[in-house]
Design a protein around this motif. Structure first.
Motif, PDB file in Angstrom:
ATOM      1  N   GLY A  90       0.629  -1.231   0.121  1.00  0.00           N
ATOM      2  CA  GLY A  90       0.115   0.021  -0.061  1.00  0.00           C
ATOM      3  C   GLY A  90       0.666   1.100   0.156  1.00  0.00           C
ATOM      4  N   ILE A 145      -9.027  -3.514  -9.856  1.00  0.00           N
ATOM      5  CA  ILE A 145      -9.924  -4.203  -8.993  1.00  0.00           C
ATOM      6  C   ILE A 145      -9.332  -4.123  -7.391  1.00  0.00           C
ATOM      7  CG2 ILE A 145     -10.838  -6.415  -7.828  1.00  0.00           C
ATOM      8  CD1 ILE A 145     -10.783  -7.333 -10.978  1.00  0.00           C
ATOM      9  N   ALA A 146      -8.012  -4.152  -7.236  1.00  0.00           N
ATOM     10  CA  ALA A 146      -7.383  -3.999  -6.193  1.00  0.00           C
ATOM     11  C   ALA A 146      -6.830  -2.558  -5.973  1.00  0.00           C
ATOM     12  CB  ALA A 146      -5.991  -4.967  -5.812  1.00  0.00           C
ATOM     13  N   ALA A 147      -7.024  -2.144  -4.866  1.00  0.00           N
ATOM     14  CA  ALA A 147      -6.514  -0.727  -4.598  1.00  0.00           C
ATOM     15  C   ALA A 147      -5.597  -0.739  -3.253  1.00  0.00           C
ATOM     16  CB  ALA A 147      -7.844   0.070  -3.874  1.00  0.00           C
ATOM     17  N   ASN A 149      -3.188  -1.579  -0.764  1.00  0.00           N
ATOM     18  CA  ASN A 149      -2.606  -3.017  -0.342  1.00  0.00           C
ATOM     19  C   ASN A 149      -3.345  -4.196  -0.706  1.00  0.00           C
ATOM     20  OD1 ASN A 149      -4.672  -2.823   1.537  1.00  0.00           O
ATOM     21  ND2 ASN A 149      -3.286  -3.460   3.515  1.00  0.00           N
ATOM     22  N   GLU A 150      -4.514  -3.928  -1.386  1.00  0.00           N
ATOM     23  CA  GLU A 150      -5.241  -5.213  -1.716  1.00  0.00           C
ATOM     24  C   GLU A 150      -4.548  -6.072  -2.791  1.00  0.00           C
ATOM     25  OE1 GLU A 150      -9.497  -2.751  -0.877  1.00  0.00           O
ATOM     26  OE2 GLU A 150      -9.179  -3.775  -2.904  1.00  0.00           O
TER      27      GLU A 150
ATOM     28  N   ARG B 176     -12.858  -9.255  -2.223  1.00  0.00           N
ATOM     29  CA  ARG B 176     -12.641  -7.948  -3.277  1.00  0.00           C
ATOM     30  C   ARG B 176     -13.888  -6.897  -2.694  1.00  0.00           C
ATOM     31  NH1 ARG B 176      -7.831  -7.727  -4.919  1.00  0.00           N
ATOM     32  NH2 ARG B 176      -7.483  -9.208  -6.719  1.00  0.00           N
ATOM     33  N   GLN B 178     -16.322  -4.048  -4.411  1.00  0.00           N
ATOM     34  CA  GLN B 178     -16.821  -3.514  -5.655  1.00  0.00           C
ATOM     35  C   GLN B 178     -17.835  -2.435  -5.391  1.00  0.00           C
ATOM     36  OE1 GLN B 178     -15.636  -4.022  -8.842  1.00  0.00           O
ATOM     37  NE2 GLN B 178     -13.992  -5.212  -7.843  1.00  0.00           N
ATOM     38  N   TYR B 234     -17.487 -11.852 -10.712  1.00  0.00           N
ATOM     39  CA  TYR B 234     -17.703 -11.723  -8.952  1.00  0.00           C
ATOM     40  C   TYR B 234     -18.656 -12.698  -8.498  1.00  0.00           C
ATOM     41  CZ  TYR B 234     -14.857  -7.802 -10.569  1.00  0.00           C
ATOM     42  OH  TYR B 234     -13.867  -6.958 -11.249  1.00  0.00           O
ATOM     43  N   GLN B 268      -1.920   2.902   6.422  1.00  0.00           N
ATOM     44  CA  GLN B 268      -2.128   1.452   6.622  1.00  0.00           C
ATOM     45  C   GLN B 268      -3.128   1.304   7.594  1.00  0.00           C
ATOM     46  OE1 GLN B 268      -0.270  -0.684   4.194  1.00  0.00           O
ATOM     47  NE2 GLN B 268       0.480   1.126   3.822  1.00  0.00           N
ATOM     48  N   ASN B 304     -11.274   0.511   3.341  1.00  0.00           N
ATOM     49  CA  ASN B 304     -11.813  -0.439   2.401  1.00  0.00           C
ATOM     50  C   ASN B 304     -12.415  -1.781   3.144  1.00  0.00           C
ATOM     51  OD1 ASN B 304     -12.510   0.884  -0.102  1.00  0.00           O
ATOM     52  ND2 ASN B 304     -10.971  -0.462  -1.350  1.00  0.00           N
TER      53      ASN B 304
END
Lengths: 361, 575
Positions: A90, A145-147, A149-150, B176, B178, B234, B268, B304
């Motif tokens: 990240g 799709i990943a933001a 640290n995903e 995930r 979305q 998905y 983080q 997130n």
């Protein structure tokens, strides 16, 4: 026909092989957490210009050395010369575009900050060999799709072949004659370009190419630049010299294409759509183009009297002109550019041979 | 990213795919014979196992069509009595009734039960006098990136005999998030797969390689190439779907939960940037600058992450939230509030349901045995299912009995050994205890009577309990079944019945095993702390069953614990 049948047989057999070794459990490498995490540390998310429909401002890149060089696929997202790179944890850093190799459609970035980095060793023994029909995995940030640290997305595919993309119309815009790895699924998605193609052990096989579509058939090509080829590309960008490998004919024409415009110190707007109007994007000061009076936002109407309706046509005409001239001992030493500036038509004369030093920054 | 229900027979595509299948099958048959001879037996055994797996996951997969047969998607049967999960966007255009094709080729009627437009899940019930094959539940929290998966469904409405199409792939990503697309919809904590998911696969099952259901396929990323798979699909995690399942059975139009606070990712860490006034989070003391480190069983590293996990829970669910306040570690039980207001949700859902198609079906001749299973009501997908579930629970609850004696008298000692007594009639509630004597008038609005002080309305809770348990003519008009929700200090799951009274809300929690009444929760208004009355140690006396331990919780603390004993020996009530 025999080849076709064999191809299908291999594809059918391959998943079964996966099962046989794993007894229906996790597919090998990227699934193995340790390898996956190691991979993730060497792959970054890249954010640059864009954000319009079909023009994504994001893609993927791989760290290729301890100095903080990141290899990726060349694209409009890199146009500003500076991008933001997001690491697996990240953390983020700015990166500058060192250069692009339009021969292989790759680009090299240099990170501004240098955290503890893991990198792929392109020359090292840890690189995989391409065995066709084998399973490969694509690790990328497709569709963003990943933001932060995903974790990146992993897709399973098969190596379908290592073939030169023939220098004919459908693929001519990029990768003219280059040998690429063909992949047997949709791997070139928005944002996936610059991602890593790895084998089951996580060894690098190649760099995911851009979304490439044949204008002739409408088919999409899913390909990757092989590791060895990528290394050459990086060397070439870093040294600024031409690559001596490969077939001379292809090489020479590609070299010319890269340098054609830089030779005079001007750039056309990027070729976004099939008929991008040939506007001048920028003119470097003190360059030959600058001295000739060319200005940014000029629209090139004609090159030596040939009507040019698109950036591609301007490039082609310039190539042709220089080819002819260099092939002959003509006393022609200039190119006539007819440009539209606001509401007036302006004629400019460019010298054919400009100082090559201006190519470097 | 787009939804992938199939809205029309995509004839051209269908023929293309069919043609391709024919070509491949011809090609394989000639390639396979020589290959099979060379294959090791272990490999062939694995192949056999894989074939077995496909056979295993086939029967519970269904094709769902609107009644004219113009559009549809897929679904998966999750219980032998015919409940099936699918996507909201599959059933939205169907109206209350649909047709389902089973893998055995039969076509049966189905009726809408409940839907969750935010999470894109819906529950339907197949109506036929038979036992249905149900999928085996998996655990989507265990799913890992790289796991091989199988998808079953009805892509492009390909199969005329309803036999599902099966595609294979791996999980490309787990957990995930979305972003909401087009209004309500938000996929949180979902699974991403490269197994082919195409229009028509919507609502169908995603299985692990043990043949266990781990997701409901619903969306895919499409770009440039049209609405065909590009290796990015998905699925809603099955754990989310299971958490909502009882709520879906309540026949309601469901919302999702939110903590009522805004979180930002700073280095983080998920740092609280804003706390909604009046939210449970604010009342439990979460404040600006706190770092959220854990929600439920999930470690949190970003904003997130918070939304990802919270979004998989329905409103009114209580979640343990761990925060770090400058080194101080706190665990707080936060009750989630609804993301949308009821009217906003209703409007948004109505837009997607498409009133037209419902009307059209209303005109169509629906067999009586089917139409008797549907009842329209605001805020409900099908009120019929709420009513039957509620009534079943009311009958099953052993603490309810209509007797001539509606009064309740309880006496004993509190946790400090001090005597107490409670006296409840239809008109009046009274308590005497160590802190003094309080009474309320049950004929007046309970909302304004919150005594004793510091309980959040214990007497109001007691009156509600008395009416629920013993009233001869309880006003159950507003009593609805909500679904399973965690309650009490241990956050165990119970069936929740909810009613509104005088603008306040009362919830009754029933044990999942013996349906006994375990807790009554009274909340005078959304912005004040509730009174939670835990009822334990039920003993039957004559026709009635009464609790012998009452624990009163308020504002995250125990107000008192009342042990019912031999009242007369326990001492005289204090004056």
């Amino acid at each position: 026909m025999k080849g076709f049948l064999l191809g299908i047989a291999i594809l059918l057999a391959a998943p079964a092989l996966v099962l046989a070794t794993e007894a229906g459990q996790r597919a090998e490498l990227p699934a193995s957490l340790a390898i996956r995490e190691r991979l993730e540390q060497r792959i970054v998310k890249i954010y640059g210009q864009g954000g319009f429909r079909s023009l994504e401002g994001y893609q993927t890149g791989i760290i290729v050395d301890a100095k903080g060089h990141v290899a990726t696929t060349n694209s409009l997202a890199l146009n500003a010369g500076e991008v933001t790179v997001v690491f697996h944890n990240g953390l983020r850093s700015s990166a500058n575009v060192v250069g692009a190799d339009s021969l292989r459609d790759t680009a090299l970035l240099k990170l501004e900050q240098l955290p503890e980095l893991m990198h792929f060793d392109l020359n090292g023994s840890q690189n995989g060999t391409s065995t066709f029909g084998e399973t490969a995995f694509v690790v990328s940030n497709l569709f963003n799709i990943a933001a932060g640290n995903e974790p990146l997305s992993i897709q399973e595919t098969y190596l379908a072949g290592e073939v030169p993309l023939a220098p004919r119309e459908p693929w001519a815009q990029v990768l003219d004659g280059q040998t690429v790895l063909l992949l047997d699924s949709v791997t070139s998605n928005p944002g996936a370009q610059g991602g890593a193609v790895v084998d089951r052990q996580g060894r690098l096989l190649g760099l995911v190419g851009r979304e490439l579509r044949s204008r002739l058939t409408g088919a999409w090509q899913n390909y990757a630049i092989p590791t060895a080829s990528l290394q050459k590309s990086i060397d070439r960008i870093l040294s600024g010299t031409a690559d001596q490998q490969g077939s001379p004919g292809t090489q020479a024409s590609a070299d010319r294409r890269i340098n054609t415009l830089q030779r005079w110190g001007f750039a056309l707007v990027p070729s976004i759509v099939p008929r991008t109007p040939p506007y001048i994007d920028l003119v470097r000061s003190e360059s030959a183009a600058d001295k000739a009076g060319l200005q940014a936002d000029d629209l090139v109407l004609m090159v030596n009297g040939y009507v040019t309706a698109s950036t591609t046509q301007v490039r082609r005409q310039l190539l042709r002109t220089t080819d002819i001239v260099s092939g002959e001992t003509s006393n022609e030493s200039t190119i006539l550019l007819t440009v539209q500036r606001d509401t007036s038509i302006v004629e400019l004369t460019l010298p054919i041979k400009a100082a090559p030093k201006e190519e470097e920054k | 990213m787009k939804l992938i229900a199939n809205r029309a027979w995509e004839l051209a595509l269908r023929h293309m795919v069919l043609a391709f299948l024919v070509v491949t099958s011809i090609a394989c048959s000639s390639g396979n014979e020589s290959l099979a001879a060379e294959l090791p037996t272990a490999l062939l055994a694995q192949e056999q196992q894989r074939i077995e797996l496909c056979r295993q996951i086939t029967p519970a997969t269904i094709a769902i069509f609107d009644r004219p047969g113009k559009g549809g998607g897929s679904g998966v049967i999750v219980s032998n009595d015919g409940f099936a999960l699918t996507n909201f966007h599959v059933v939205a255009p169907c109206g209350p009734y649909m047709k389902c094709g089973l893998a055995d080729g039969s076509l049966v009627d189905a009726v809408l039960v409940g839907y969750d437009a935010v999470g894109d899940v819906a529950l339907i019930k197949l109506i036929a006098d038979r036992n249905f094959p149900a999928a085996t539940w998996g655990n989507s929290d265990d799913a890992q990136t790289g796991d091989p998966v199988l998808v079953a469904g009805n892509p492009f409405m390909l199969a005329d005999d309803f036999k599902p199409t099966i595609t294979a792939g791996i999980l490309s990503g787990v957990r995930r998030y979305q972003h909401p697309a087009g209004g309500l919809l938000e996929y949180t904590d979902c699974l991403q797969t490269d197994a082919s998911i195409n229009p028509g696969n919507s609502g169908g099952p995603l299985y692990d390689f043990q043949g266990r259901l781990i997701g409901i396929n619903g969306r895919a990323s499409f770009e440039k190439r049209g609405r065909v798979n590009v290796g990015v699909g998905y699925a809603i995690s099955v754990n989310q779907a299971r958490r909502f399942l009882s709520h879906l059975k309540s026949g309601r139009s469901l919302d999702h939960g939110t903590l009522g606070l805004t979180v930002r990712t700073i280095r983080q860490r998920a740092v609280v940037a804003e706390v909604d006034e009046g939210s449970d989070a604010a009342r439990r003391g979460i404040r600006y600058g706190d770092t959220i480190t854990r929600v439920g069983n999930r470690a949190i590293n970003s904003a997130n992450d918070v939304q990802n996990i919270v979004g998989t829970f329905p409103p009114h669910w209580t979640l343990p939230v761990e925060i770090d306040r400058e080194g101080l570690n706190l665990v707080l039980a936060i009750r989630l509030e609804a993301v949308h207001s009821e009217t906003a949700l209703g409007k948004a859902v109505a837009k997607q349901i498409g009133g037209k198609s419902v009307l059209k079906h209303a005109e169509e001749e629906i067999p009586a045995e089917l139409s008797s299973l549907y009842q329209a009501r605001d805020g409900f997908a099908n009120y019929y299912f709420n009513e039957i579930t509620r009534d079943d629970l009311l009958v099953a609850c052993p603490q309810r009995s209509a007797t001539s004696d509606e009064t309740i008298e309880l006496a004993g000692r509190d946790r400090d050994g001090k005597p107490f007594s409670i006296n409840l009639t239809r008109d009046r509630g009274q308590i005497r205890c160590a802190t003094g004597q309080d009474w309320i008038d049950a004929k007046q609005s309970l909302v304004s009577q919150s005594s004793p002080a510091g309980t959040g309305g214990l007497l109001a809770a007691l009156i509600c309990w008395q009416e629920f348990a013993f009233a001869n003519d309880p006003n159950l008009d507003s009593l609805i079944y909500l679904g399973q929700l965690p309650y009490g200090p241990n956050l165990q799951l119970g069936d929740c019945l909810r009613a509104s009274r005088d603008g306040g809300t009362v919830e009754f929690y029933l044990s999942l095993t013996d349906h006994s009444l375990r807790a009554v929760r009274w909340q005078a208004d959304e912005e004040t702390d509730a009174c939670l009355l835990m009822l334990d140690d039920h003993r039957t006396e004559g026709l009635r069953s009464l609790p012998h331990r009452l624990t009163v919780h308020h504002a995250g603390e125990v107000w008192n614990e009342l042990q019912v004993g031999e009242t007369h020996e326990a001492g005289r009530p204090v004056e």
